[in-house]
Design a protein around this motif. Sequence first.
Motif, PDB file in Angstrom:
ATOM      1  N   GLU A   1     -21.235 -50.587   7.800  1.00  0.00           N
ATOM      2  CA  GLU A   1     -20.991 -49.648   6.693  1.00  0.00           C
ATOM      3  C   GLU A   1     -20.454 -50.342   5.451  1.00  0.00           C
ATOM      4  OE1 GLU A   1     -18.454 -45.534   5.822  1.00  0.00           O
ATOM      5  OE2 GLU A   1     -18.530 -46.395   7.846  1.00  0.00           O
ATOM      6  N   ALA A   2     -19.582 -51.316   5.656  1.00  0.00           N
ATOM      7  CA  ALA A   2     -18.989 -52.018   4.514  1.00  0.00           C
ATOM      8  C   ALA A   2     -20.015 -52.834   3.735  1.00  0.00           C
ATOM      9  CB  ALA A   2     -17.864 -52.925   4.997  1.00  0.00           C
ATOM     10  N   ALA A   3     -21.110 -53.211   4.406  1.00  0.00           N
ATOM     11  CA  ALA A   3     -22.132 -54.048   3.761  1.00  0.00           C
ATOM     12  C   ALA A   3     -23.248 -53.235   3.117  1.00  0.00           C
ATOM     13  CB  ALA A   3     -22.726 -55.013   4.780  1.00  0.00           C
ATOM     14  N   THR A   4     -23.204 -51.916   3.264  1.00  0.00           N
ATOM     15  CA  THR A   4     -24.279 -51.076   2.712  1.00  0.00           C
ATOM     16  C   THR A   4     -24.309 -51.112   1.189  1.00  0.00           C
ATOM     17  OG1 THR A   4     -22.788 -49.152   2.847  1.00  0.00           O
ATOM     18  CG2 THR A   4     -24.342 -49.501   4.674  1.00  0.00           C
ATOM     19  N   LYS A   5     -23.186 -51.480   0.581  1.00  0.00           N
ATOM     20  CA  LYS A   5     -23.140 -51.557  -0.879  1.00  0.00           C
ATOM     21  C   LYS A   5     -23.882 -52.777  -1.409  1.00  0.00           C
ATOM     22  CE  LYS A   5     -18.611 -49.282  -1.097  1.00  0.00           C
ATOM     23  NZ  LYS A   5     -17.179 -49.422  -1.506  1.00  0.00           N
ATOM     24  N   ASN A   6     -24.124 -53.751  -0.527  1.00  0.00           N
ATOM     25  CA  ASN A   6     -24.808 -54.970  -0.958  1.00  0.00           C
ATOM     26  C   ASN A   6     -25.732 -55.454   0.167  1.00  0.00           C
ATOM     27  OD1 ASN A   6     -25.599 -57.271  -2.289  1.00  0.00           O
ATOM     28  ND2 ASN A   6     -23.529 -57.985  -2.734  1.00  0.00           N
ATOM     29  N   THR A   7     -26.732 -54.654   0.475  1.00  0.00           N
ATOM     30  CA  THR A   7     -27.639 -54.981   1.573  1.00  0.00           C
ATOM     31  C   THR A   7     -28.489 -56.219   1.262  1.00  0.00           C
ATOM     32  OG1 THR A   7     -29.257 -53.411   0.655  1.00  0.00           O
ATOM     33  CG2 THR A   7     -27.780 -52.600   2.383  1.00  0.00           C
ATOM     34  N   THR A   8     -28.759 -56.442  -0.018  1.00  0.00           N
ATOM     35  CA  THR A   8     -29.553 -57.620  -0.398  1.00  0.00           C
ATOM     36  C   THR A   8     -28.833 -58.901  -0.010  1.00  0.00           C
ATOM     37  OG1 THR A   8     -30.561 -56.448  -2.265  1.00  0.00           O
ATOM     38  CG2 THR A   8     -30.639 -58.851  -2.313  1.00  0.00           C
ATOM     39  N   ARG A   9     -27.546 -58.943  -0.312  1.00  0.00           N
ATOM     40  CA  ARG A   9     -26.751 -60.128   0.045  1.00  0.00           C
ATOM     41  C   ARG A   9     -26.595 -60.241   1.558  1.00  0.00           C
ATOM     42  NH1 ARG A   9     -24.033 -64.121  -1.836  1.00  0.00           N
ATOM     43  NH2 ARG A   9     -22.025 -64.807  -1.000  1.00  0.00           N
ATOM     44  N   TRP A  10     -26.467 -59.125   2.245  1.00  0.00           N
ATOM     45  CA  TRP A  10     -26.372 -59.132   3.705  1.00  0.00           C
ATOM     46  C   TRP A  10     -27.606 -59.772   4.325  1.00  0.00           C
ATOM     47  CZ3 TRP A  10     -22.978 -58.331   7.556  1.00  0.00           C
ATOM     48  CH2 TRP A  10     -23.477 -58.093   8.833  1.00  0.00           C
ATOM     49  N   ARG A  11     -28.785 -59.384   3.828  1.00  0.00           N
ATOM     50  CA  ARG A  11     -30.034 -59.949   4.335  1.00  0.00           C
ATOM     51  C   ARG A  11     -30.119 -61.435   4.026  1.00  0.00           C
ATOM     52  NH1 ARG A  11     -32.483 -55.644   1.604  1.00  0.00           N
ATOM     53  NH2 ARG A  11     -33.598 -57.147   0.292  1.00  0.00           N
ATOM     54  N   ASN A  12     -29.720 -61.812   2.818  1.00  0.00           N
ATOM     55  CA  ASN A  12     -29.813 -63.220   2.406  1.00  0.00           C
ATOM     56  C   ASN A  12     -28.891 -64.101   3.244  1.00  0.00           C
ATOM     57  OD1 ASN A  12     -28.503 -65.495   0.476  1.00  0.00           O
ATOM     58  ND2 ASN A  12     -30.666 -65.243   0.005  1.00  0.00           N
ATOM     59  N   ILE A  13     -27.652 -63.673   3.433  1.00  0.00           N
ATOM     60  CA  ILE A  13     -26.692 -64.468   4.205  1.00  0.00           C
ATOM     61  C   ILE A  13     -27.095 -64.536   5.671  1.00  0.00           C
ATOM     62  CG2 ILE A  13     -24.293 -64.684   4.943  1.00  0.00           C
ATOM     63  CD1 ILE A  13     -24.785 -65.327   2.004  1.00  0.00           C
ATOM     64  N   SER A  14     -27.622 -63.444   6.208  1.00  0.00           N
ATOM     65  CA  SER A  14     -28.073 -63.437   7.603  1.00  0.00           C
ATOM     66  C   SER A  14     -29.221 -64.419   7.808  1.00  0.00           C
ATOM     67  CB  SER A  14     -28.517 -62.023   8.006  1.00  0.00           C
ATOM     68  OG  SER A  14     -27.445 -61.111   7.917  1.00  0.00           O
ATOM     69  N   THR A  15     -30.125 -64.476   6.828  1.00  0.00           N
ATOM     70  CA  THR A  15     -31.246 -65.412   6.894  1.00  0.00           C
ATOM     71  C   THR A  15     -30.754 -66.850   6.776  1.00  0.00           C
ATOM     72  OG1 THR A  15     -32.647 -63.735   5.831  1.00  0.00           O
ATOM     73  CG2 THR A  15     -33.498 -65.984   5.909  1.00  0.00           C
ATOM     74  N   SER A  16     -29.802 -67.073   5.894  1.00  0.00           N
ATOM     75  CA  SER A  16     -29.233 -68.411   5.733  1.00  0.00           C
ATOM     76  C   SER A  16     -28.507 -68.856   6.996  1.00  0.00           C
ATOM     77  CB  SER A  16     -28.260 -68.434   4.542  1.00  0.00           C
ATOM     78  OG  SER A  16     -28.937 -68.146   3.339  1.00  0.00           O
ATOM     79  N   PHE A  17     -27.851 -67.897   7.662  1.00  0.00           N
ATOM     80  CA  PHE A  17     -27.156 -68.199   8.917  1.00  0.00           C
ATOM     81  C   PHE A  17     -28.151 -68.676   9.971  1.00  0.00           C
ATOM     82  CE2 PHE A  17     -25.771 -66.785  13.150  1.00  0.00           C
ATOM     83  CZ  PHE A  17     -24.552 -67.453  13.253  1.00  0.00           C
ATOM     84  N   LEU A  18     -29.292 -67.996  10.054  1.00  0.00           N
ATOM     85  CA  LEU A  18     -30.315 -68.393  11.019  1.00  0.00           C
ATOM     86  C   LEU A  18     -30.816 -69.802  10.733  1.00  0.00           C
ATOM     87  CD1 LEU A  18     -32.269 -67.736  13.354  1.00  0.00           C
ATOM     88  CD2 LEU A  18     -33.865 -66.850  11.635  1.00  0.00           C
ATOM     89  N   HIS A  19     -31.077 -70.101   9.456  1.00  0.00           N
ATOM     90  CA  HIS A  19     -31.545 -71.444   9.091  1.00  0.00           C
ATOM     91  C   HIS A  19     -30.523 -72.496   9.484  1.00  0.00           C
ATOM     92  CE1 HIS A  19     -31.514 -74.877   6.196  1.00  0.00           C
ATOM     93  NE2 HIS A  19     -32.743 -74.975   6.650  1.00  0.00           N
TER      94      HIS A  19
END
Length: 241
Positions: free
Chosen positions: A31-49
């Motif tokens: 819920e706290a990340a819903t305000k910035n879902t774009t950054r959530w997706r980007n950081i999650s992808t970077s974490f995987l890399h």
Amino acid sequence: MELSSVFLTTGGAFGFFRCFNAVVGRLPVPEAATKNTTRWRNISTSFLHSLVTAIWALLCFFLQPEMAEDLIETHSVVSHALVSFSIGYFIYDLFDMVKCQRFTQCWELAIHHTVVITCFGLSVLTHRYIGFAVVALLVEINSVFLHLRQILRLANQAAGTVYRVNSMINLGTYVVFRINTLAWMTRWLVLNRDNVPLQAYTLGSVGLAIMTVMNIILFYRLLRSDFLKSSTREAKKEKEP
């Protein structure tokens, strides 16, 4: 790897991370990340890399330990593929940042990615310095905890025990796998000056100088945010009656 394989690996990585970003966007978000879902997706992808690359880089030296003795010529298909794969990620991430953020918000990372893409590109195209590039990718061991830190902050979990433990591991691996690695790479480049052409030496020197400055600044920001500020807050609480 032949040139066609390099482009295939790089393009495949680019497509893979774009797809993963899209998949994360369809999954439940804290819920706290819903305000910035774009950054959530980007950081999650970077974490995987970071996770994939950290394991892959260690595996390269495990499978071919002699590469550590010759960072210029010695390499395997596995290590060459790793560098090509990472180029694909950095190209993806650069496009994602430019598309989703203002330049004033991402110019530091944009410079970082441009330098990495240029240096790694020279390496995979000339089939030289692959070992040196794999050493550079050891910093991704720290990036695992660095990105996890950002994920926890986005999820509003910065006050928990997990965050505190991760902060300590993050700072420790930062010193070992970022600052020490960059220092070692700089020393290696200076000692092997006679074995490196002027063009590659200049590119490597400029790239390492930029990376060193950026990482020292980031280290100070992490230290101030996760340790100095928290210590100040605890000191204030102790003074309260």
